[in-house]
Every structure is written in C-alpha cells, then in structure tokens.
Design a protein around this motif. Structure first.
Motif, PDB file in Angstrom:
ATOM      1  N   LYS A  90      -1.287   9.847  -4.346  1.00 37.36           N
ATOM      2  CA  LYS A  90      -1.032   8.500  -5.469  1.00 37.36           C
ATOM      3  C   LYS A  90      -1.055   7.246  -4.740  1.00 37.36           C
ATOM      4  CE  LYS A  90       0.120   9.357 -10.100  1.00 37.36           C
ATOM      5  NZ  LYS A  90      -1.353   9.029  -9.986  1.00 37.36           N
ATOM      6  N   ASP A  91      -1.801   6.840  -5.567  1.00 41.01           N
ATOM      7  CA  ASP A  91      -1.644   5.065  -4.869  1.00 41.01           C
ATOM      8  C   ASP A  91      -1.288   4.449  -5.659  1.00 41.01           C
ATOM      9  OD1 ASP A  91      -2.307   2.402  -3.773  1.00 41.01           O
ATOM     10  OD2 ASP A  91      -4.244   3.090  -3.579  1.00 41.01           O
ATOM     11  N   ASN A 117       1.152  -1.053   0.056  1.00 42.47           N
ATOM     12  CA  ASN A 117       0.329   0.524  -0.331  1.00 42.47           C
ATOM     13  C   ASN A 117       1.078   1.334  -0.039  1.00 42.47           C
ATOM     14  OD1 ASN A 117      -2.678  -1.270  -0.554  1.00 42.47           O
ATOM     15  ND2 ASN A 117      -1.922  -1.407   2.015  1.00 42.47           N
ATOM     16  N   VAL A 118       1.798   1.489  -1.214  1.00 44.81           N
ATOM     17  CA  VAL A 118       2.703   2.418  -1.050  1.00 44.81           C
ATOM     18  C   VAL A 118       1.482   3.558  -1.865  1.00 44.81           C
ATOM     19  CG1 VAL A 118       4.981   3.404  -2.200  1.00 44.81           C
ATOM     20  CG2 VAL A 118       4.474   0.790  -0.893  1.00 44.81           C
ATOM     21  N   MET A 119       1.808   5.295  -1.358  1.00 51.55           N
ATOM     22  CA  MET A 119       1.206   5.917  -1.401  1.00 51.55           C
ATOM     23  C   MET A 119       2.331   7.370  -1.399  1.00 51.55           C
ATOM     24  SD  MET A 119      -2.202   5.657   0.708  1.00 51.55           S
ATOM     25  CE  MET A 119      -1.232   5.187   2.032  1.00 51.55           C
ATOM     26  N   LEU A 120       2.375   7.998  -2.305  1.00 45.04           N
ATOM     27  CA  LEU A 120       2.724   9.058  -2.837  1.00 45.04           C
ATOM     28  C   LEU A 120       1.769  10.318  -2.571  1.00 45.04           C
ATOM     29  CD1 LEU A 120       5.845  10.856  -3.435  1.00 45.04           C
ATOM     30  CD2 LEU A 120       5.072  10.737  -5.108  1.00 45.04           C
ATOM     31  N   ASN A 121       2.124  11.495  -1.601  1.00 49.00           N
ATOM     32  CA  ASN A 121       0.898  12.400  -1.126  1.00 49.00           C
ATOM     33  C   ASN A 121       2.136  13.831  -1.720  1.00 49.00           C
ATOM     34  OD1 ASN A 121       0.111  14.833   1.113  1.00 49.00           O
ATOM     35  ND2 ASN A 121      -0.944  14.195   0.033  1.00 49.00           N
ATOM     36  N   LEU A 122       1.483  15.144  -2.511  1.00 52.33           N
ATOM     37  CA  LEU A 122       2.335  16.194  -2.343  1.00 52.33           C
ATOM     38  C   LEU A 122       1.363  17.000  -1.777  1.00 52.33           C
ATOM     39  CD1 LEU A 122       4.162  18.388  -3.986  1.00 52.33           C
ATOM     40  CD2 LEU A 122       2.892  17.894  -6.435  1.00 52.33           C
ATOM     41  N   GLN A 164       6.101  19.381  -0.777  1.00 54.52           N
ATOM     42  CA  GLN A 164       6.684  18.087  -0.176  1.00 54.52           C
ATOM     43  C   GLN A 164       5.540  17.391  -0.742  1.00 54.52           C
ATOM     44  OE1 GLN A 164       5.949  16.981   3.710  1.00 54.52           O
ATOM     45  NE2 GLN A 164       8.655  18.469   3.828  1.00 54.52           N
ATOM     46  N   TYR A 165       6.858  16.307  -1.385  1.00 50.44           N
ATOM     47  CA  TYR A 165       5.958  15.567  -1.841  1.00 50.44           C
ATOM     48  C   TYR A 165       6.449  13.862  -0.349  1.00 50.44           C
ATOM     49  CZ  TYR A 165       6.180  16.150  -6.474  1.00 50.44           C
ATOM     50  OH  TYR A 165       6.215  16.296  -8.013  1.00 50.44           O
ATOM     51  N   THR A 166       5.385  13.417   0.449  1.00 49.36           N
ATOM     52  CA  THR A 166       5.858  11.608   0.887  1.00 49.36           C
ATOM     53  C   THR A 166       5.274  11.081   0.494  1.00 49.36           C
ATOM     54  OG1 THR A 166       5.697  14.064   2.702  1.00 49.36           O
ATOM     55  CG2 THR A 166       5.433  12.021   3.030  1.00 49.36           C
TER      56      THR A 166
END
Length: 578
Positions: A224-225, A203-208, A259-261
């Motif tokens: 983004k999932d 369940n890797v996700m990237l938040n901006l 910030q991307y996290t």
C-alpha cells in the motif's frame, strides 16, 4: 511525605543535587500529618490539579518537529474532573504567552494506576502546536487525588530525522489464531502508520507478506502506497485492496507467518518499529483465539461471570460442535479456600449484535445455550488445558451456516472465597480485526463477556480486543464423541492392506506396522479425541515398513492414527497408559 518514613525516594536526574520540582498531591491531601492519611478508608479522596509553567522558550532555530524529555518519579491514583482531557500527567503548549493552551498530551500513555515509575521520558510535541512560531511556553499538569510527580532536567530538542512506525496497537490479523479448514473465509488486512520523526518521510509504503511455514509458499503479497507523510501524520483505517482467500479444504492445513513492513525513501533512525509480525494456523477441527496463556484475569469485585470467545461458522452443514477446551489460573487456591469449584461450559448460537447496541442479549442468542456441560475442579488444574464434551449428553451439536457460536465458561461464584481467575492471552490484539470486519458489514467478534450471575447480556467488545480468554471450540463431522473427529473416509482401505499397531495399550511408545500388497504413497496423522493433530507425516512408495512413535510425554488417554492412501483410508485406535 512530611513525616518520618522508613526510606526516601529521589528523582534520579543528572542534576538532582540542585533540587527538583515535585507536585505532592498526597501531601496536600493530608497536610503532612500521618494521622490524616485516609487509607484504608475508601475514596473519594481530595483531588488536586497542580501546574508547572515554563517561561517563554525560544524555538526559532528549530528546523524540524520537536520532542520533550523529562526525568521523573511518579505514581497516581484516581482521575479528577479537573484533569485536562482526562489525563493525569500531561503537558500543553501555548504560543501566545499563556493566554491560551493547546490540547493536553499524555506524558505517560498507558501507564497503570497505583504503580511507581522512575525514568527518563520522551514524548513528541505535536508539530501543529509549534509550526510557524518562534516562542512557546510549556505547562505540565498533575491531576489526581493521591501520590506525586517529581520532574527534573526538562528539555526540548529537535526530533530525529526519520522514524516512520507501523502501529503495534492497531493492525489486522486473521479472525482466529486457529481456524478449521472447513470454516475458512475471506480475510482483510490493514495497519496504522504514523511519522514520529522530525522531517517529512517521502514515498512511504507498507508491504504485507504471508507465507506457509512448512513449504515456504508465499500465499499473500501486497503493498500500500501512502505518499509523503509529514511529522505526526497518522495514516489510519486504510485497507489493503487484495484479500486472503485460502482454499476451504485440507490443502490449507498448516501454520502461517505474516509480516507488515514499512519502506520509504530515507533510512529510519529507529528500525524496531518498522515491522509487525503475526502467526495463525489452519487446523482440522480446532477454533482458538490464542496460542497459549500469557496471564490470568482476576475479577476481584465480580465473583460470578460469563467469559468466552466468538467463533463464526460460514459452513455448518454436516459439521458438529464436539468439545470445548478451557483453562483457569488458580483452581488450587479456590479449592483450598473452600470456594465454588465448579464451572459450566455453554455454547450459544447467535446472529450477532443485530440491534447494534454493543450487547448480545438473550433475544439475540435464543434465550438459552444450545449445549452445556460442567466441570468440577479438584485443585490440580492450575494453568492446565481441560477438554470436555460440548454437551452433558456426550454428543455433538449440529452447527448452522452463517452463525456465531459463543464458547463460554460460566463461573457461578457467590462468596468472597469464590475468586476463580480465567487464563487469558495478550499476544494477539483483535481491535483492528473487529474494526475492519465491522466496516465491511461482516463483523467478527473476538471475546464476549458479562460479569453477572444472571442470564448473560454479552458485551460484544469483551475485554476490548487486547485480551482473549483461553476458551476453545473443537468441531468435527461426526456427532458421536467415541469416534474420531476426522471421519471423511470415502473409501476404506481393503482388508488385504495389513496395518498393525503394537503394543496397544502403549506405555512409552508404539509401532505402526505396514504390509501392503502393492506400494502406496501414504499420509499418516496421529491425533487426540478432539481432532488435534500431534504428528503428521508423508511417505512415498510404502509397501512394507515399521514406524515407531514416542508417546511418553503425552497424557494417558485414547488417540487415533489415520492412514490415507490412494487405495483407501484406515483409522486405528491407540490407547496410551502410563
């Protein structure tokens, strides 16, 4: 080296006393005889590809992806054709006792030539090389024409469990570091994500998130999932669906932080690669690709060059190119050596790389610049930002909507002493921005370069997106440069609204006196001739007041203070003399 030398170097490993493995290509080249050393003669030098191959290694107990560590001391120079996959220090894996070998993996990625390194280096063994096998061999290859690679304490170990990384070298940022509010356009985002750990990340996700700095307002938030990522999987070139569309008006003025996290179900062991940060600004008049110099670029073998930045103008109506700013590193050295001390500023108008050949030639920018000027150095301008009118005639140049404008510094060097270094910044990587805008058909270029003394044929990739020169473009809605660059005055403040600036000229400070017939909410902006705002303040219910401004630390010159109220606008000239 095989002959008397002033000192010795060691592979700094824990077990160096019992010997190390050294691939001495430099010794092979001159046979231990100092008289055979080719320097200072130019290359080509004899090249060698030396190999160190392990015995079979049992990996049957591993339950996750592996990595390889080595203590090393090395340097290399040129790359011969024998280098596996073009790599000078590499390893390969065999699962059939050396009959066949995998693709080569770089042991020292991005390591520069002619530089020494002494360290403990750890690199992942791609899981596809080892999955399903109980035994492997490792082959190290050193391929170059000079120097050596010393290896010791080589080990294979299981990787840490979880390390999902947001890639520092490929994430999208806005088109410019600074963009005038009148030229804002849709911005797109993406970042490459990869699993460096030994286990599958679930369940890797990237938040901006993007916030406006002065108010803390959140102007963008998207996630983004990516689902589950196995070891060594790279999720790349996947755009965020929502775009950023800031209003093309003065409400967007200010600085912003993004910030991307990375998030996933397990806890990363290495957390310093989970976030990517960037910043940008919306300005009144300034286009810039950088926020300041970080290095100089010396073009040793190319004394003449054209180097600049590309700025796209979606809305050119009633806007003018007014000034160009630039910086060089070593004006003092060039002047002292008697070198060429003149640079030319050029502004080109273009539809971009129309034929898609990676070059923007004369046919694609109308053969000649639409404006030019020149500057003569006296030797005091090292790392000093210089601003001059965009055109030799001292007037602004009308912009056209939907065009690229290349703000370019030209150095017409000829002789060996003509070695002017352009100031540049490596703080922002525009590679992903160039990729994403090309993918959606509205390509944005970062910098443009051509190393020539002739008519330029610009390489649209510039320095590869990783470095941009300090060359800026200032626009405004007034073509007359002896007037302020911010002139959107619809209603003048009536005469009975008294505004007094004193002393003027100002040496250390000046006062702004206000005497209005009725209270007004007031916005005060103090800016230079390029339209760059130095001070911005808001006051509520002002009728009679005095404000003091310190100008002791700014250069002497002409500045402007502008008051915006519901009753109208007033602009006063402020002369600073130290």
């Amino acid at each position: 080296f095989g002959f008397d030398a002033p000192g010795a170097v060691f592979v700094d490993s824990d077990t160096r006393d019992n010997g190390t493995m050294v691939m001495r290509n430099i010794f092979n080249m001159f046979g231990g005889d100092a008289g055979n050393v080719p320097s200072p003669n130019p290359p080509p030098y004899p090249a060698y590809a030396s190999e160190l191959i392990s015995p079979p290694i049992d990996i049957s107990a591993a339950d996750r992806a592996l990595s390889l560590s080595v203590t090393q001391f090395l340097a290399y120079l040129n790359t011969p054709t024998e280098a596996p996959d073009g790599l000078q220090t590499s390893f390969q894996v065999s699962t059939d006792d050396g009959m066949t070998w995998s693709a080569a993996v770089d042991v020292n990625p991005n390591f520069p030539t002619n530089t020494f390194r002494s360290n403990r280096q750890t690199v992942p063994i791609p899981s596809v090389f080892t999955n399903g096998f109980d035994e492997i061999r490792i082959k190290f290859t050193f391929a170059t024409d000079y120097y050596f690679w010393g290896l010791d304490d080589i080990s294979i170990q299981e990787r840490i469990g979880y390390d999902v990384q947001a890639n520092q070298n490929f994430f999208a940022v806005p088109d410019n570091q600074s963009t005038p509010w009148s030229q804002l356009q849709t911005q797109y985002f993406m970042a490459d994500v990869q699993n460096n750990g030994g286990l599958t990340a679930e369940n890797v996700m990237l938040n901006l998130v993007i916030n406006k700095d002065d108010t803390g307002e959140e102007v963008y938030n998207a996630t983004k999932d990516y689902g589950n990522l196995d070891p060594d999987v790279l999720a790349e070139n996947d755009f965020f669906d929502p775009t950023l569309d800031l209003p093309s008006d003065e409400s967007s003025l200010g600085t912003y932080s993004g910030q991307y996290t990375i998030f996933h179900d397990s806890t990363d062991v290495i957390t310093n690669n989970d976030t990517l940060n960037f910043a940008f600004a919306v300005t009144d008049t300034l286009f810039a690709k950088e926020a300041g110099r970080t290095r100089g670029i010396f073009l040793t073998n190319d004394r003449a060059w054209y180097i600049g930045n590309s700025y796209y103008v979606p809305n050119g109506e009633n806007w003018y190119a007014r000034w160009m700013s630039f910086m060089v590193d070593n004006a003092s050295d060039v002047v002292a050596a008697g070198g060429a001390n003149t640079v030319i500023t050029n502004l080109y108008e273009s539809d971009g790389d129309v034929d898609g050949d990676g070059r923007i030639g004369p046919d694609e920018y109308g053969q000649t610049p639409i404006a030019f000027n020149e500057y003569v150095y006296d030797g005091t301008e090292d790392e000093v930002l210089i601003t001059i009118p965009i055109d030799l005639e001292g007037e602004g140049v009308q912009l056209t909507s939907g065009k690229y404008y290349f703000a370019v510094l030209q150095y017409p060097g000829v002789d060996d002493v003509d070695q002017l270094a352009i100031s540049a910044s490596e703080d922002i990587n525009y590679n992903a921005n160039n990729f994403i805008t090309d993918s959606i058909g509205i390509e944005q270029y970062s910098d443009v370069v051509d190393l020539t003394s002739e008519q330029p044929n610009f390489f649209s990739g510039g320095f590869g997106g990783t470095s941009v020169p300090v060359v800026r473009l200032i626009i405004g809605d007034n073509p007359f440069l002896d007037q302020p660059g911010i002139t959107d005055v619809e209603v003048a403040l009536p005469d009975n609204y008294e505004v007094d600036v004193f002393p003027n000229p100002a040496k250390e400070d000046f006062n702004l006196g206000i005497n209005f017939p009725e209270a007004q909410n007031m916005l005060v902006r103090f800016y230079d001739q390029t339209g760059r705002i130095l001070i911005q303040q808001e006051f509520d219910g002002v009728q009679q007041a005095r404000y003091n401004y310190d100008v002791s630390t700014i250069p002497a010159g002409i500045y402007y203070i502008q008051l915006d109220t519901d009753a109208g606008t007033r602009i006063e000239k402020v002369v600073v003399q130290h």
